[in-house]
Design a protein around this motif. Structure first.
Motif, PDB file in Angstrom:
ATOM      1  N   MET A 265       1.007  -0.721  -0.120  1.00  0.00           N
ATOM      2  CA  MET A 265       0.037   0.148  -0.140  1.00  0.00           C
ATOM      3  C   MET A 265       0.796   1.588   0.085  1.00  0.00           C
ATOM      4  SD  MET A 265      -3.129  -0.730  -0.068  1.00  0.00           S
ATOM      5  CE  MET A 265      -2.198  -2.299  -1.285  1.00  0.00           C
ATOM      6  N   ALA A 266       0.739   1.603  -0.213  1.00  0.00           N
ATOM      7  CA  ALA A 266       0.827   4.066  -0.886  1.00  0.00           C
ATOM      8  C   ALA A 266       1.150   3.979   0.509  1.00  0.00           C
ATOM      9  CB  ALA A 266       0.330   4.109  -1.980  1.00  0.00           C
ATOM     10  N   ARG A 267       2.064   5.724   0.320  1.00  0.00           N
ATOM     11  CA  ARG A 267       2.540   6.419   1.849  1.00  0.00           C
ATOM     12  C   ARG A 267       2.454   7.489   1.196  1.00  0.00           C
ATOM     13  NH1 ARG A 267       8.187   4.338   3.742  1.00  0.00           N
ATOM     14  NH2 ARG A 267       8.171   4.761   0.982  1.00  0.00           N
ATOM     15  N   LEU A 268       0.867   8.237   1.409  1.00  0.00           N
ATOM     16  CA  LEU A 268       0.641   9.835   0.607  1.00  0.00           C
ATOM     17  C   LEU A 268       1.356  10.535   1.289  1.00  0.00           C
ATOM     18  CD1 LEU A 268      -2.659   8.350  -0.399  1.00  0.00           C
ATOM     19  CD2 LEU A 268      -0.520   7.889  -1.871  1.00  0.00           C
ATOM     20  N   VAL A 269       1.211  12.060   0.303  1.00  0.00           N
ATOM     21  CA  VAL A 269       1.527  12.977   1.123  1.00  0.00           C
ATOM     22  C   VAL A 269      -0.040  14.089   0.726  1.00  0.00           C
ATOM     23  CG1 VAL A 269       2.121  14.874   0.970  1.00  0.00           C
ATOM     24  CG2 VAL A 269       3.340  13.095   1.476  1.00  0.00           C
ATOM     25  N   LEU A 270      -0.587  14.626   1.660  1.00  0.00           N
ATOM     26  CA  LEU A 270      -2.016  15.317   0.676  1.00  0.00           C
ATOM     27  C   LEU A 270      -1.697  16.956   0.702  1.00  0.00           C
ATOM     28  CD1 LEU A 270      -4.972  13.647   2.756  1.00  0.00           C
ATOM     29  CD2 LEU A 270      -3.868  12.462   0.782  1.00  0.00           C
ATOM     30  N   ILE A 271      -2.174  17.653  -0.225  1.00  0.00           N
ATOM     31  CA  ILE A 271      -1.506  19.143  -0.395  1.00  0.00           C
ATOM     32  C   ILE A 271      -3.363  19.594  -1.069  1.00  0.00           C
ATOM     33  CG2 ILE A 271      -0.243  21.123  -0.260  1.00  0.00           C
ATOM     34  CD1 ILE A 271       2.138  19.075  -0.968  1.00  0.00           C
ATOM     35  N   LEU A 272      -3.978  19.571   0.498  1.00  0.00           N
ATOM     36  CA  LEU A 272      -5.539  19.410  -0.721  1.00  0.00           C
ATOM     37  C   LEU A 272      -6.225  20.571   0.238  1.00  0.00           C
ATOM     38  CD1 LEU A 272      -6.511  15.890  -1.023  1.00  0.00           C
ATOM     39  CD2 LEU A 272      -5.506  17.613  -2.701  1.00  0.00           C
ATOM     40  N   ASP A 273      -7.014  21.534  -0.163  1.00  0.00           N
ATOM     41  CA  ASP A 273      -8.039  22.258   1.468  1.00  0.00           C
ATOM     42  C   ASP A 273      -8.457  21.565   1.736  1.00  0.00           C
ATOM     43  OD1 ASP A 273     -10.792  21.493  -0.543  1.00  0.00           O
ATOM     44  OD2 ASP A 273      -9.918  22.104  -1.920  1.00  0.00           O
ATOM     45  N   ARG A 274      -9.101  21.807   3.050  1.00  0.00           N
ATOM     46  CA  ARG A 274      -9.560  20.623   3.745  1.00  0.00           C
ATOM     47  C   ARG A 274     -10.612  19.723   3.680  1.00  0.00           C
ATOM     48  NH1 ARG A 274      -8.954  20.677   9.144  1.00  0.00           N
ATOM     49  NH2 ARG A 274      -7.757  21.663   8.490  1.00  0.00           N
ATOM     50  N   ARG A 275     -12.117  20.848   2.486  1.00  0.00           N
ATOM     51  CA  ARG A 275     -13.177  20.399   2.083  1.00  0.00           C
ATOM     52  C   ARG A 275     -12.735  19.014   0.390  1.00  0.00           C
ATOM     53  NH1 ARG A 275     -17.833  22.917  -1.219  1.00  0.00           N
ATOM     54  NH2 ARG A 275     -19.351  20.719  -1.698  1.00  0.00           N
ATOM     55  N   THR A 276     -11.788  19.106   0.295  1.00  0.00           N
ATOM     56  CA  THR A 276     -11.318  18.390  -0.631  1.00  0.00           C
ATOM     57  C   THR A 276     -10.479  16.909   0.632  1.00  0.00           C
ATOM     58  OG1 THR A 276     -11.481  19.277  -2.523  1.00  0.00           O
ATOM     59  CG2 THR A 276      -9.555  17.527  -2.660  1.00  0.00           C
TER      60      THR A 276
END
Length: 402
Positions: free
Chosen positions: A1-12
């Motif tokens: 499984m993947a290790r993810l970094v999220l750079i998103l607005d709170r809603r998304t």
């Protein structure tokens, strides 16, 4: 499984988070901007970054940092302007901001390309290192771009590559890579070979370097004027190939298009033959890559000439590449139509289809760089990388995963 970094607005982020966890992935960081990630990229162990396609979430610095670390980038675009921004910075993996997780999941399942190395020890027949000849019929199917692509991908894997332009109808590799072609290196190599003077030192002198941070290679530029074709005699070409076998790990040859041998019935048996350079290069190679165009004019032209190519080579080790595949010229289901046509009329079952990416090719031509250097995320470049890894790693000389 993947290790993810999220750079998103709170809603998304909130909309995706439950699906990410449900599918077994791990979120290692939740950031507000691309700058936060680039500032601490060395401390974050991640497989992929999912970011907004806005200027704050996506930029060339982010892509450069991810490319250096082997981290995949997927952008979510919420407007046409964000899609245009992603295209401008060179990102291919862009989905709609309202896309379901299944669509993003499909982009995460990407096979990592194994680093390659050429085993230059002679095989049972003593036929190593490998020589790859790239051929295609008349009509500019893109054999030069394929030859450059093969050389670039191998060089980026740490392989010592020489790219030679042996087209007796006029070379095009030099202008494509921004190299000086006033003194064509391949013609000089042929002259030295005829005098039995093509040593490693001489080869190093006449070959021009193409420099790249990802892995450079040497280039023997082609003749700048078609009238100079007599300098490329068949026996000379064969001697150049033999010399390059000794001095590099892989020789990639961009050949001419014409396979006619009618000139051999000439009463002057000692006169040079214009197509002799192409035929000699093909016969001296360990593997032939046959390139055709996908459009309704280019494909029939390729299939007719392909039969001549098969007859010419006694025991060909051959791959087929169909270039510039696009639905606009082929129709709905372009890949399926092309494969069915190749199978029915050419007996070809395993051709590599390179998608059309005119914008990326134009950018590479304008900057005089390889597609790998100018647009590494281009679909055309990614297809070429898979072809080099899957098809050429076991043909001719051995290419093993480290």
């Amino acid at each position: 499984m993947a290790r993810l970094v999220l750079i998103l607005d709170r809603r998304t982020e909130d909309a995706l988070l439950s699906d990410i966890i449900e599918h077994g992935h791990t979120v290692v960081a939740r950031l507000e901007s691309a700058r936060e990630f680039t500032d601490q990229v060395g401390r974050i162990q991640a497989d992929a970054v999912i970011t907004t396609a806005s200027h704050s979430g996506l930029g060339r610095e982010l892509l450069a940092a991810c490319d250096a670390g082997g981290i995949r980038v997927i952008a979510l675009a919420g407007s046409p302007s964000e899609r245009r921004h992603a295209a401008e910075v060179g990102l291919v993996d862009v989905v709609d901001s309202g896309a379901r997780w299944d669509e993003l999941e499909g982009l995460l399942i990407v096979r990592a390309a194994a680093p390659m190395a050429i085993d230059t020890r002679a095989d049972a027949d003593g036929d190593a290192p490998r020589v790859i000849a790239v051929w295609g019929p008349t009509g500019a199917p893109g054999r030069t771009s394929v030859a450059i692509g093969i050389a670039a991908e191998l060089a980026a894997s740490g392989v010592d590559v020489i790219l030679a332009d042996a087209d007796s109808y006029g070379g095009t590799i030099a202008p494509a890579l921004g190299l000086v072609d006033e003194s064509p290196g391949f013609a000089a190599a042929c002259r030295l070979a005829a005098a039995d003077a093509l040593t490693a030192d001489e080869l190093a002198r006449i070959a021009q370097p193409y420099r790249s941070r990802g892995g450079g290679f040497r280039v023997l530029t082609g003749i700048s004027r078609a009238s100079r074709w007599p300098e490329l005699g068949a026996s000379r070409v064969s001697a150049v190939v033999s010399a390059c076998r000794r001095d590099c790990e892989v020789l990639v040859i961009d050949t001419g298009f014409c396979l006619e041998t009618d000139e051999e019935i000439s009463s002057d048996l000692f006169a040079p033959h214009r197509n002799g350079a192409t035929i000699a290069a093909l016969r001296a190679s360990d593997h032939v890559v046959a390139v055709g165009a996908s459009d309704p004019v280019g494909l029939p032209r390729f299939l007719r000439a392909y039969g001549d190519l098969v007859e010419l080579l006694e025991a060909p080790r051959m791959s087929v590449v169909i270039n510039r595949v696009r639905g606009g010229a082929v129709g709905i289901g372009a890949s399926g139509q092309l494969r069915a046509t190749l199978r029915r009329f050419g007996g070809i079952d395993d051709a590599c289809l390179i998608p059309d990416d005119q914008r990326a090719h134009d950018a590479a031509m304008l900057s005089a760089r390889t597609l790998r250097d100018e647009a590494p995320r281009s679909k055309a470049r990614q297809a070429m990388a898979r072809f080099v890894e899957d098809e050429l790693r076991y043909a001719g000389a051995r290419v093993d995963a480290q």
